[in-house]
Design a protein around this motif. Sequence first.
Motif, PDB file in Angstrom:
ATOM      1  N   GLY A  64      40.794   1.918  55.106  1.00 53.30           N
ATOM      2  CA  GLY A  64      41.702   3.042  55.307  1.00 53.30           C
ATOM      3  C   GLY A  64      41.819   3.920  54.076  1.00 53.30           C
ATOM      4  O   GLY A  64      41.754   5.149  54.147  1.00 53.30           O
ATOM      5  N   ARG A  65      41.989   3.275  52.916  1.00 50.91           N
ATOM      6  CA  ARG A  65      42.153   4.041  51.678  1.00 50.91           C
ATOM      7  C   ARG A  65      40.864   4.789  51.317  1.00 50.91           C
ATOM      8  O   ARG A  65      40.902   5.947  50.891  1.00 50.91           O
ATOM      9  CB  ARG A  65      42.559   3.103  50.554  1.00 50.91           C
ATOM     10  N   LEU A  66      39.724   4.126  51.472  1.00 56.39           N
ATOM     11  CA  LEU A  66      38.453   4.773  51.155  1.00 56.39           C
ATOM     12  C   LEU A  66      38.191   5.955  52.076  1.00 56.39           C
ATOM     13  O   LEU A  66      37.775   7.034  51.625  1.00 56.39           O
ATOM     14  CB  LEU A  66      37.317   3.743  51.277  1.00 56.39           C
ATOM     15  N   TYR A  67      38.453   5.771  53.356  1.00 54.51           N
ATOM     16  CA  TYR A  67      38.208   6.837  54.322  1.00 54.51           C
ATOM     17  C   TYR A  67      39.124   8.036  54.034  1.00 54.51           C
ATOM     18  O   TYR A  67      38.691   9.197  54.071  1.00 54.51           O
ATOM     19  CB  TYR A  67      38.425   6.319  55.736  1.00 54.51           C
ATOM     20  N   PHE A  68      40.389   7.748  53.734  1.00 53.75           N
ATOM     21  CA  PHE A  68      41.328   8.837  53.424  1.00 53.75           C
ATOM     22  C   PHE A  68      40.901   9.600  52.181  1.00 53.75           C
ATOM     23  O   PHE A  68      40.954  10.830  52.140  1.00 53.75           O
ATOM     24  CB  PHE A  68      42.739   8.285  53.233  1.00 53.75           C
ATOM     25  N   THR A  69      40.469   8.883  51.142  1.00 55.88           N
ATOM     26  CA  THR A  69      40.078   9.539  49.888  1.00 55.88           C
ATOM     27  C   THR A  69      38.952  10.542  50.128  1.00 55.88           C
ATOM     28  O   THR A  69      39.005  11.691  49.658  1.00 55.88           O
ATOM     29  CB  THR A  69      39.644   8.492  48.850  1.00 55.88           C
ATOM     30  N   HIS A  70      37.942  10.136  50.875  1.00 53.74           N
ATOM     31  CA  HIS A  70      36.815  11.032  51.122  1.00 53.74           C
ATOM     32  C   HIS A  70      37.202  12.175  52.059  1.00 53.74           C
ATOM     33  O   HIS A  70      36.799  13.337  51.835  1.00 53.74           O
ATOM     34  CB  HIS A  70      35.647  10.242  51.711  1.00 53.74           C
ATOM     35  N   CYS A  71      37.982  11.875  53.070  1.00 51.14           N
ATOM     36  CA  CYS A  71      38.382  12.925  54.011  1.00 51.14           C
ATOM     37  C   CYS A  71      39.301  13.951  53.346  1.00 51.14           C
ATOM     38  O   CYS A  71      39.195  15.156  53.616  1.00 51.14           O
ATOM     39  CB  CYS A  71      39.075  12.314  55.227  1.00 51.14           C
ATOM     40  N   ARG A  72      40.194  13.489  52.499  1.00 50.91           N
ATOM     41  CA  ARG A  72      41.079  14.423  51.800  1.00 50.91           C
ATOM     42  C   ARG A  72      40.270  15.374  50.941  1.00 50.91           C
ATOM     43  O   ARG A  72      40.572  16.573  50.859  1.00 50.91           O
ATOM     44  CB  ARG A  72      42.081  13.659  50.948  1.00 50.91           C
ATOM     45  N   GLN A  73      39.245  14.873  50.277  1.00 54.82           N
ATOM     46  CA  GLN A  73      38.401  15.737  49.457  1.00 54.82           C
ATOM     47  C   GLN A  73      37.717  16.806  50.305  1.00 54.82           C
ATOM     48  O   GLN A  73      37.576  17.958  49.881  1.00 54.82           O
ATOM     49  CB  GLN A  73      37.359  14.897  48.717  1.00 54.82           C
ATOM     50  N   LEU A  74      37.302  16.411  51.519  1.00 54.75           N
ATOM     51  CA  LEU A  74      36.687  17.382  52.417  1.00 54.75           C
ATOM     52  C   LEU A  74      37.642  18.524  52.755  1.00 54.75           C
ATOM     53  O   LEU A  74      37.305  19.702  52.642  1.00 54.75           O
ATOM     54  CB  LEU A  74      36.237  16.691  53.710  1.00 54.75           C
ATOM     55  N   PHE A  75      38.868  18.160  53.165  1.00 51.65           N
ATOM     56  CA  PHE A  75      39.821  19.194  53.566  1.00 51.65           C
ATOM     57  C   PHE A  75      40.334  19.995  52.377  1.00 51.65           C
ATOM     58  O   PHE A  75      40.615  21.187  52.493  1.00 51.65           O
ATOM     59  CB  PHE A  75      40.965  18.572  54.369  1.00 51.65           C
ATOM     60  N   ASP A  76      40.446  19.351  51.222  1.00 46.22           N
ATOM     61  CA  ASP A  76      40.792  20.105  50.016  1.00 46.22           C
ATOM     62  C   ASP A  76      39.697  21.128  49.714  1.00 46.22           C
ATOM     63  O   ASP A  76      39.972  22.264  49.308  1.00 46.22           O
ATOM     64  CB  ASP A  76      40.973  19.160  48.828  1.00 46.22           C
ATOM     65  N   GLY A  77      38.462  20.725  49.917  1.00 47.99           N
ATOM     66  CA  GLY A  77      37.353  21.651  49.700  1.00 47.99           C
ATOM     67  C   GLY A  77      37.387  22.818  50.662  1.00 47.99           C
ATOM     68  O   GLY A  77      37.119  23.964  50.281  1.00 47.99           O
ATOM     69  N   PHE A  78      37.737  22.540  51.930  1.00 48.34           N
ATOM     70  CA  PHE A  78      37.856  23.620  52.903  1.00 48.34           C
ATOM     71  C   PHE A  78      38.926  24.626  52.475  1.00 48.34           C
ATOM     72  O   PHE A  78      38.724  25.840  52.542  1.00 48.34           O
ATOM     73  CB  PHE A  78      38.212  23.055  54.276  1.00 48.34           C
TER      74      PHE A  78
END
Length: 315
Positions: A64-78
């Motif tokens: 859960g934590r790993l998936y959130f970390t990567h997904c948050r970076q994606l949306f921050d990039g957007f």
Amino acid sequence: MQRWDRIEAFVEVVRLGTFAAAARELSVSPSHVSRLVAQLEQQLGTALLYRTTRQIHLTDDDEGRLYFTHCRQLFDGFREAEAALSDLQERPRGLLSLTSATTFGERFIAPLANAFLLEHPRLEVRMHFTNRQVDIIDEGFDIAIRMGKLEDSTLIARRLCERREYVVGAPAYFAHVSQPHSLAELSRHRCLVGSRDHWRFAVEGVRREVRVPGVWRANSGPALLDAALKGLGLAQLPDYYVDPYLASGELISVLDAYRHDDTAVWAVFPRHRQRSPKVGQFIDHLVAHLPSSLPGRTGTGAGSGVMASSFLWHR
């Protein structure tokens, strides 16, 4: 598209801490957010969130934590990409074409345009200085700098700063003739005429134009000033020409009781240019800096930020 919706819902739930807060952020119902997160977990084959009646946590294992970390970076990039694009769209770029009366443009507009260009290197500037009346639409200008009273039109105008005109003569001229105290006396004086053959006054608050006898003519403000300083006659000139010479006594102002006040400086532009960043930001630049550039001006209050939406200086 469904996967992105599910990922976004998951990221917002973790970031904001509750399904309700995430639902408000995404403008959907909490049940819809909960369903999206559940679908994502089913799709991934793993639990991402640990739910209690009061709190939501990422699952204790690494998933859960790993998936959130990567997904948050994606949306921050957007979000950063959207902000960068918005910022780029708000930056002045392309060709800014403007026109102004010659001397005023050379002394005040050109230096400010040059400074603005240094701040916005993606911009190109074309300046055209002339004392003839320019049709800014037909001749393709973005902005025209005009002086005086504006008349009804479809163009938009913004007041930049105040400007006053004086009737002046040199002490050498008044050594031979008396100073005029009424407009009727102008017919007995030597008048130095510039690009127009009438002078503007105010009589009991009403604008009046007086045709003056021109014994000397030139379409040049500096030449007109030089003739007045040499005592060749009376001239009507704006403050940025005569202020230093009035202060030194080299020129004397007459007919002050008839001086009119509708000689402000304006930026006028076509209505379809209103939302252009290059036009709006350049005019803001003029409003911020032009008042302190004029002789005898102090502070920044002369340049009003109020838009006047139905004015035109004769094009």
